[in-house]
Design a protein around this motif. Sequence first.
Motif, mmCIF file in Angstrom:
data_model
loop_
_atom_site.group_PDB
_atom_site.id
_atom_site.type_symbol
_atom_site.label_atom_id
_atom_site.label_comp_id
_atom_site.label_asym_id
_atom_site.label_seq_id
_atom_site.Cartn_x
_atom_site.Cartn_y
_atom_site.Cartn_z
ATOM 1 N N PHE A 1 0.811 -1.211 0.000
ATOM 2 C CA PHE A 1 0.000 0.000 0.000
ATOM 3 C C PHE A 1 0.851 1.271 0.000
ATOM 4 N N ALA A 2 2.167 1.115 -0.233
ATOM 5 C CA ALA A 2 3.067 2.270 -0.217
ATOM 6 C C ALA A 2 2.711 3.248 -1.331
ATOM 7 N N GLY A 3 2.723 4.532 -0.995
ATOM 8 C CA GLY A 3 2.372 5.546 -1.984
ATOM 9 C C GLY A 3 3.558 6.150 -2.691
ATOM 10 N N GLY A 4 4.774 5.868 -2.211
ATOM 11 C CA GLY A 4 5.973 6.430 -2.828
ATOM 12 C C GLY A 4 7.217 5.830 -2.221
ATOM 13 N N PHE A 5 8.371 6.386 -2.568
ATOM 14 C CA PHE A 5 9.646 5.839 -2.123
ATOM 15 C C PHE A 5 9.770 5.838 -0.596
ATOM 16 N N ILE A 6 9.417 6.943 0.062
ATOM 17 C CA ILE A 6 9.597 7.063 1.509
ATOM 18 C C ILE A 6 8.704 6.072 2.259
ATOM 19 N N SER A 7 7.445 5.964 1.844
ATOM 20 C CA SER A 7 6.549 5.042 2.548
ATOM 21 C C SER A 7 6.950 3.587 2.318
ATOM 22 N N LEU A 8 7.438 3.260 1.122
ATOM 23 C CA LEU A 8 7.917 1.896 0.875
ATOM 24 C C LEU A 8 9.182 1.626 1.674
#
Length: 442
Positions: free
Chosen positions: A102-109
């Motif tokens: 469910f990551a929305g971008g690099f930082i959340s992943l």
Amino acid sequence: MTAASPPSASRPRYAVYVVLVLMVAYMLSFMDRVLISLMIDPIRTELGLGDTQVGLLVGFGFVLLYSIMGIPFGAIADSGNRRNLMVGGVLGWSAATAVSGFAGGFISLLAARAMVGIGEATLSPAAYSTIADRFEKRKLGFAVSLYNMGVSLGGGVAMLFGGVLVAWAMATAVPLPWGELTGWRLAFVAVGLLGVPLAAVMLLTVREAPRRQGGIKPPPLSALWALAMRHKAAFAAVVIGYSILVIAAYGAMLWAPVHFARAHGMSPAHLGLAFGVIIGLFGTVGLAIGGLLSDRSAKRGHPDAPVRIVLASAVLQFPLMMGAYLASDTTVALVLAAAGMATVSTIGGLQAGTLQILTPASMRGRMTAIYLLVANMAGMGLGPLVTGFVSEHLFDGPTSLGKALALVTAVSLTIGVALLLLARKAIIAAVLDNDRAEAEAG
């Protein structure tokens, strides 16, 4: 039954069962590490990442907290309930793997990968300590290698079925209130859910292992430092030398499939089949052979048995992996990679085994965690990052990653072997000293 005899000696079948369950846990923990290598290109395309950022995701993003948290988890493994620690870890990393989808971008992943690392940090310190309490020293090499088969089997299953899973996920959409779950996101969620039944099996069927020295209070961290200082050359060579060798091992695991996709034009399904066999079959065979050879060497009276096998395997690994990364013919490259993976896995199964014969039972959890801190920061953290950087900045074209892998592997194997060779006498002396101490304590 004496304190010097493992409590599981009367139930060897159950001891093997415990190791098999721990191997499955290790297998599951390794699946998402390898699975991401099959999904790097779709993730990179959707999130707009470069190779250096990918190196962070598969490297430091995961390994930083994985390595650091191993120290307190190792302390728990030395004094607390190791079974419960591992059950909590399985549930934790499985939830974090699912959240990665469910990551929305690099930082959340990157944050989700870090949480996976915290959960997985519980496993190996507790598992190695448990195995050492359930097996006699002359059988420890194979038992540890059996546990480490989780790496090769987990990687093999991820590769073998990962291509099918990715293809299914790309063609499948699960409706959600805010959109659809599909592609690499669905694959992460599917793998994460596998941890729930495994945690239940561990909780219901695996008992906490009676400790060899159950009446002895675990010594403070200062005692570990004193032990390491008493045998500085031995511990420095094992911890640092093995850690440098791990750089070459994780390069093969994490970047090699990407290299074959770029340089040889292999599809995800073809990659999954090829590397499923290479990692799952040849990696498992290498682990089994390494453990058996180490036990055989130990029975012949060689105190440094695992180190001997590691050195021989590293020497064989050098030309095989160089050829795999640099060969232009796909078939030749795959054959060399298969043979090379067997030697890579032989080394992997014996690193922790060396620490078990160097360290008293009451310190093994924390000493293993300290080793994993250094080894994982080097192998899973620095290795993928440096390889990605070298590929991106020093070489060009579809073969740039293969050249980077060859360079990083050559340097790491040379340095690691040199350190171990220089310290062999010190390692033997440290093992004999630990044997004397354990005999006196028993």
